[in-house]
Design an enzyme around this catalytic site. Structure first.
Site, PDB file in Angstrom:
ATOM      1  N   PRO A   8      33.113 -20.886  -1.145  1.00  0.00           N
ATOM      2  CA  PRO A   8      31.958 -20.017  -0.881  1.00  0.00           C
ATOM      3  C   PRO A   8      32.030 -19.415   0.525  1.00  0.00           C
ATOM      4  O   PRO A   8      32.338 -20.116   1.486  1.00  0.00           O
ATOM      5  CB  PRO A   8      30.766 -20.985  -0.983  1.00  0.00           C
ATOM      6  CG  PRO A   8      31.333 -22.322  -0.641  1.00  0.00           C
ATOM      7  CD  PRO A   8      32.770 -22.317  -1.081  1.00  0.00           C
ATOM      8  N   GLY A   9      31.770 -18.131   0.627  1.00  0.00           N
ATOM      9  CA  GLY A   9      31.724 -17.484   1.939  1.00  0.00           C
ATOM     10  C   GLY A   9      30.318 -16.986   2.192  1.00  0.00           C
ATOM     11  O   GLY A   9      29.528 -17.557   2.954  1.00  0.00           O
ATOM     12  N   ARG A  10      29.964 -15.920   1.455  1.00  0.00           N
ATOM     13  CA  ARG A  10      28.666 -15.274   1.603  1.00  0.00           C
ATOM     14  C   ARG A  10      27.501 -16.258   1.478  1.00  0.00           C
ATOM     15  O   ARG A  10      26.520 -16.154   2.224  1.00  0.00           O
ATOM     16  CB  ARG A  10      28.548 -14.216   0.500  1.00  0.00           C
ATOM     17  CG  ARG A  10      27.316 -13.347   0.543  1.00  0.00           C
ATOM     18  CD  ARG A  10      27.105 -12.618  -0.793  1.00  0.00           C
ATOM     19  NE  ARG A  10      28.324 -12.044  -1.317  1.00  0.00           N
ATOM     20  CZ  ARG A  10      28.732 -10.800  -1.136  1.00  0.00           C
ATOM     21  NH1 ARG A  10      27.992  -9.964  -0.430  1.00  0.00           N
ATOM     22  NH2 ARG A  10      29.863 -10.352  -1.650  1.00  0.00           N
ATOM     23  N   CYS A  12      27.383  10.459  11.287  1.00  0.00           N
ATOM     24  CA  CYS A  12      27.369  11.830  10.800  1.00  0.00           C
ATOM     25  C   CYS A  12      27.765  11.849   9.322  1.00  0.00           C
ATOM     26  O   CYS A  12      28.847  12.311   8.967  1.00  0.00           O
ATOM     27  CB  CYS A  12      28.338  12.652  11.642  1.00  0.00           C
ATOM     28  SG  CYS A  12      28.082  14.389  11.407  1.00  0.00           S
ATOM     29  N   GLU A  13      26.897  11.294   8.491  1.00  0.00           N
ATOM     30  CA  GLU A  13      27.234  11.109   7.080  1.00  0.00           C
ATOM     31  C   GLU A  13      25.949  10.871   6.292  1.00  0.00           C
ATOM     32  O   GLU A  13      25.162   9.982   6.657  1.00  0.00           O
ATOM     33  CB  GLU A  13      28.153   9.884   6.967  1.00  0.00           C
ATOM     34  CG  GLU A  13      28.770   9.686   5.650  1.00  0.00           C
ATOM     35  CD  GLU A  13      30.303   9.550   5.736  1.00  0.00           C
ATOM     36  OE1 GLU A  13      30.879   9.395   4.675  1.00  0.00           O
ATOM     37  OE2 GLU A  13      30.890   9.621   6.830  1.00  0.00           O
ATOM     38  N   TYR A  62      29.403  -0.244  -1.754  1.00  0.00           N
ATOM     39  CA  TYR A  62      29.083  -0.842  -3.063  1.00  0.00           C
ATOM     40  C   TYR A  62      27.689  -0.459  -3.551  1.00  0.00           C
ATOM     41  O   TYR A  62      27.206  -1.065  -4.513  1.00  0.00           O
ATOM     42  CB  TYR A  62      29.099  -2.377  -2.984  1.00  0.00           C
ATOM     43  CG  TYR A  62      30.229  -3.018  -2.227  1.00  0.00           C
ATOM     44  CD1 TYR A  62      31.547  -2.797  -2.583  1.00  0.00           C
ATOM     45  CD2 TYR A  62      29.968  -3.881  -1.159  1.00  0.00           C
ATOM     46  CE1 TYR A  62      32.584  -3.421  -1.888  1.00  0.00           C
ATOM     47  CE2 TYR A  62      31.003  -4.510  -0.474  1.00  0.00           C
ATOM     48  CZ  TYR A  62      32.305  -4.267  -0.847  1.00  0.00           C
ATOM     49  OH  TYR A  62      33.316  -4.891  -0.166  1.00  0.00           O
ATOM     50  N   TYR A 100      30.055 -10.264   5.582  1.00  0.00           N
ATOM     51  CA  TYR A 100      30.633  -8.952   5.295  1.00  0.00           C
ATOM     52  C   TYR A 100      29.918  -7.816   6.017  1.00  0.00           C
ATOM     53  O   TYR A 100      29.886  -6.686   5.535  1.00  0.00           O
ATOM     54  CB  TYR A 100      30.693  -8.705   3.782  1.00  0.00           C
ATOM     55  CG  TYR A 100      31.449  -9.787   3.047  1.00  0.00           C
ATOM     56  CD1 TYR A 100      32.808  -9.965   3.257  1.00  0.00           C
ATOM     57  CD2 TYR A 100      30.792 -10.667   2.187  1.00  0.00           C
ATOM     58  CE1 TYR A 100      33.502 -10.982   2.620  1.00  0.00           C
ATOM     59  CE2 TYR A 100      31.486 -11.690   1.544  1.00  0.00           C
ATOM     60  CZ  TYR A 100      32.843 -11.838   1.768  1.00  0.00           C
ATOM     61  OH  TYR A 100      33.533 -12.845   1.138  1.00  0.00           O
ATOM     62  N   GLY A 103      32.365 -16.513  -4.471  1.00  0.00           N
ATOM     63  CA  GLY A 103      31.692 -15.414  -5.155  1.00  0.00           C
ATOM     64  C   GLY A 103      30.256 -15.667  -5.529  1.00  0.00           C
ATOM     65  O   GLY A 103      29.647 -14.866  -6.247  1.00  0.00           O
TER      66      GLY A 103
END
Ligand SMILES: Cc1ncc(COP(=O)(O)O)c(C=O)c1O
Ligand SMILES: N[C@@H](CCCC[NH3+])C(=O)O
Length: 468
Positions: A320-322, A394-395, A367, A424, A277
C-alpha cells in the site's frame, strides 16, 4: 461496490451548476470524517489546525503553497496496515511519496519498502533503510540501478521482462550474488479505476502475461537459473481501487499459476505479493474499506483458493502506498483572485485561483481525479457556493478541485486546504511554467519540521545553461 469517479465519469455538464453526486452541504466549513488527517480540527476561533498548529502559522513558517504531512497520522496508518496484515510483509510504496524522513518513519513503524527507480532506491539507502527489507520494481531497470540493488543486497527484485532476467543473470555472475526474485505477472483483470492507473489488463507495459503463457515460461526459466533465486509471483492490478472483486480474481489466477508451476516443476513457490492500489477517500463520494476488512477478505480468498488448488498458503505481501501517505497529507494554498463566470440560464460558476496548481497536483488534469476543499483560516456563515479551485498555470485544465461548495464570502488571502495530498502530489510535481515546487513539512505536537525544502527560482535558473 464499484466507484469509478476517479475516471472523471461523474462531472457537471457545462450547463448544470452542480455535479449529480455533489450535494450542497449544510455546513461548508465542516471537516468531514474520513477525508482529513487525524489531527485536523477547527480551533476555538474556527481556524483549521494540523498537528496542533493553526494553518496560518504553518504558512508563516513554511510559506504558501505547502504540503503538510501529519506525522502521527502517517505513522498511525503505517502501523494500522502492519497490524491488520500481521504475518504478511507490508511494503510501503515509496512512489506515493518518499523522502529521507519518510523512509525513516516507515522503517521505525516496522514496514518494508517498495521502490521503483534509481532515485527512490538511493533515497532509501541514504536514509539507512535496511536493504534486505526493500523490494525493487520497474519495467526498465537500468544496469546502474540493478548494480546498486545487487551490491546493496536489496531483498526482493520484482522482475518485469525477459531482458531483465538476462541482465540480472549477467550482473549476478559478475558480482557473485544470487538475488531473490519475484516474477511480475499480468492477470488480465480489468480493474475499476482510470485506464492510466490500471496495470493488470493485457494491453499495457508491465509484467508477464498469464493467459499468453509468458508468465509460466519466465517462472520456469528463473527456476532453472543458477544466477537468480526464484521465490514467487507478484501481481499489482492498479491504483485507487475500491472494488475487491479485482483482487479476488487476481488472487485466483496467480494461485492457479502457482499450481501450474508446481505441476511443471514439482516445486511450490513460497511467496505471493498482491501489490497495492487500495483506494482512499478524496470526496464524500468515496467509501474505502478499512485495512482490517481488506486483510480479512483477502485472507479468506487466499485460503479458499489454496484449498481448491491443493497449495500451502504462501508467504504473502502487499504494497500500500496511497492508503498510508495520502490521507496524512493536506495541501494549503492562498487565494489570489476570484471570478464568477456566467453559464447561462441564471447559472454561474465561481473560479477561485490559488498560488499553486497542476504543477503541485497533476492528478485532476491527468486522471480527472476529484478532490475536496475548505476555507481553512476561518469559518464562515455565508451561503455555500459551487466553486472551482484552479491554479495559476497557463492551461484551462489547470484545475485542483473541479466542484466544491465554498462560502460565498471567500476573499483574497484566505487559505484553502485540500485533503488527500500526501500521495502522488509532491511525488508527481513538476516545474511547469518555471514554477518552483512547494516544500513538504511535517507537523506534530505544535511543531513544524521541513521534510523537503521549498525549491527556489535560483534552483531552477541554475539548471539553465543559457543563463550562466
Ligand atoms: C507495483 C506497485 N505496487 C504498489 C503500488 C502502490 O499503489 P497505491 O499507492 O495505489 O497503493 C503501485 C502503484 O500503483 C505499484 O505499481
Ligand atoms: N500516480 C497514480 C497511481 C499510479 C501509481 C503507480 N503505479 C495516481 O496518482 O493515482
Amino acid at each position: 461496490m464499484t466507484h469509478m469517479h476517479v475516471a472523471g465519469s461523474i462531472h457537471a455538464d457545462a450547463t448544470s451548476a452542480a455535479p449529480v453526486w455533489l450535494e450542497k452541504p449544510t455546513d461548508a466549513n465542516a471537516l468531514v470524517d474520513g477525508l482529513w488527517s487525524g489531527t485536523a480540527v477547527r480551533g476555538a476561533g474556527g481556524e483549521m489546525h494540523l498537528g496542533g498548529l493553526p494553518v496560518t502559522e504553518i504558512i508563516e513558517q513554511a510559506g504558501s503553497p505547502v504540503y503538510v504531512i501529519d506525522e502521527l497520522d502517517f505513522r498511525g496508518r503505517a502501523l494500522t496496515w502492519a497490524e491488520a496484515f500481521e504475518g504478511w510483509k507490508v511494503y510501503y510504496a515509496g512512489k506515493s511519496f518518499l523522502s529521507g524522513t519518510i523512509a525513516r518513519w516507515v522503517q521505525e513503524e516496522g514496514l518494508n519498502l517498495d521502490v521503483c527507480s534509481l532515485g527512490e532506491l538511493t533515497v532509501a539507502l541514504r536514509a539507512g533503510f535496511d536493504a534486505a527489507r526493500i523490494g525493487l520494481h520497474g519495467n526498465n531497470k537500468s544496469e546502474e540501478l540493478l548494480r546498486l540493488a545487487l551490491t546493496a543486497g536489496v531483498g526482493r527484485i520484482i522482475v518485469d521482462s525477459a531482458d531483465e532476467i538476462a541482465r540480472l543473470e549477467r550482473l549476478g555472475a559478475e558480482l557473485s550474488v544470487r538475488p531473490d526474485v519475484l516474477i511480475r505477472v499480468t492477470t488480465g483483470v480489468e480493474a475499476h479505476t482510470h485506464e492510466y492507473i490500471a496495470t493488470a489488463h493485457e494491453d499495457q507495459k508491465f509484467g508477464f502475461s498469464i493467459s499468453g503463457g509468458q508468465a509460466l515460461v519466465a517462472l520456469v526459466r528463473c527456476h532453472g537459473s543458477a544466477q537468480v533465486n526464484l521465490v514467487g509471483i507478484h501481481s499489482h492490478i492498479g491504483s485507487q481501487i475500491f472494488d475487491t472483486n479485482g483482487f479476488e480474481v487476481a488472487t485466483r489466477r496467480t494461485l492457479r499459476l502457482m499450481s501450474q508451476f508446481k505441476e511443471a516443476t514439482g516445486v511450490a513457490l513460497p511467496e505471493l505479493d498482491l501489490g497495492g492500489g487500495f483506494g482512499i477517500a478524496y470526496t464524500t463520494d468515496d467509501s474505502p474499506a478499512t485495512a482490517h476488512d481488506l486483510a480479512r477478505g483477502l485472507a479468506e480468498i487466499i485460503d479458499h483458493e489454496c484449498r481448491a488448488f491443493g497449495l500451502e498458503r504462501p508467504l504473502l505481501s502487499i504494497e500500500p502506498g496511497r492508503a498510508i501517505s495520502g490521507p496524512a497529507g493536506t495541501a494549503l494554498y492562498t487565494v489570489g483572485t476570484i471570478k464568477d463566470v456566467e453559464l447561462g440560464g441564471g447559472q454561474s460558476r465561481r473560479y477561485i485561483s490559488v498560488d499553486g496548481g497542476m504543477s503541485d497536483n497533476i492528478r485532476p488534469a491527468l486522471y480527472a481525479a476529484e478532490y475536496s476543499a475548505v476555507i481553512a483560516d476561518r469559518v464562515s456563515d455565508a451561503a455555500p457556493t459551487l466553486s472551482r479551485v484552479v491554479g495559476l498555470h497557463c492551461e484551462g485544465g489547470d484545475i485542483l478541485v473541479r466542484d466544491t461548495f465554498l462560502p460565498r464570502d471567500i476573499r483574497i488571502g484566505d487559505v484553502i486546504a485540500v485533503p488527500g495530498a500526501g500521495a502522488y502530489s509532491r511525488s508527481m510535481a513538476s516545474n511547469y511554467n518555471h514554477t518552483p515546487r512547494p516544500p513538504v513539512v511535517a507537523v506534530r505536537d505544535g511543531r513544524v519540521a521541513t521534510i523537503i525544502r521549498r525549491e527556489t527560482l535560483d534552483d531552477l535558473l541554475a539548471l539553465d545553461a543559457g543563463l550562466e
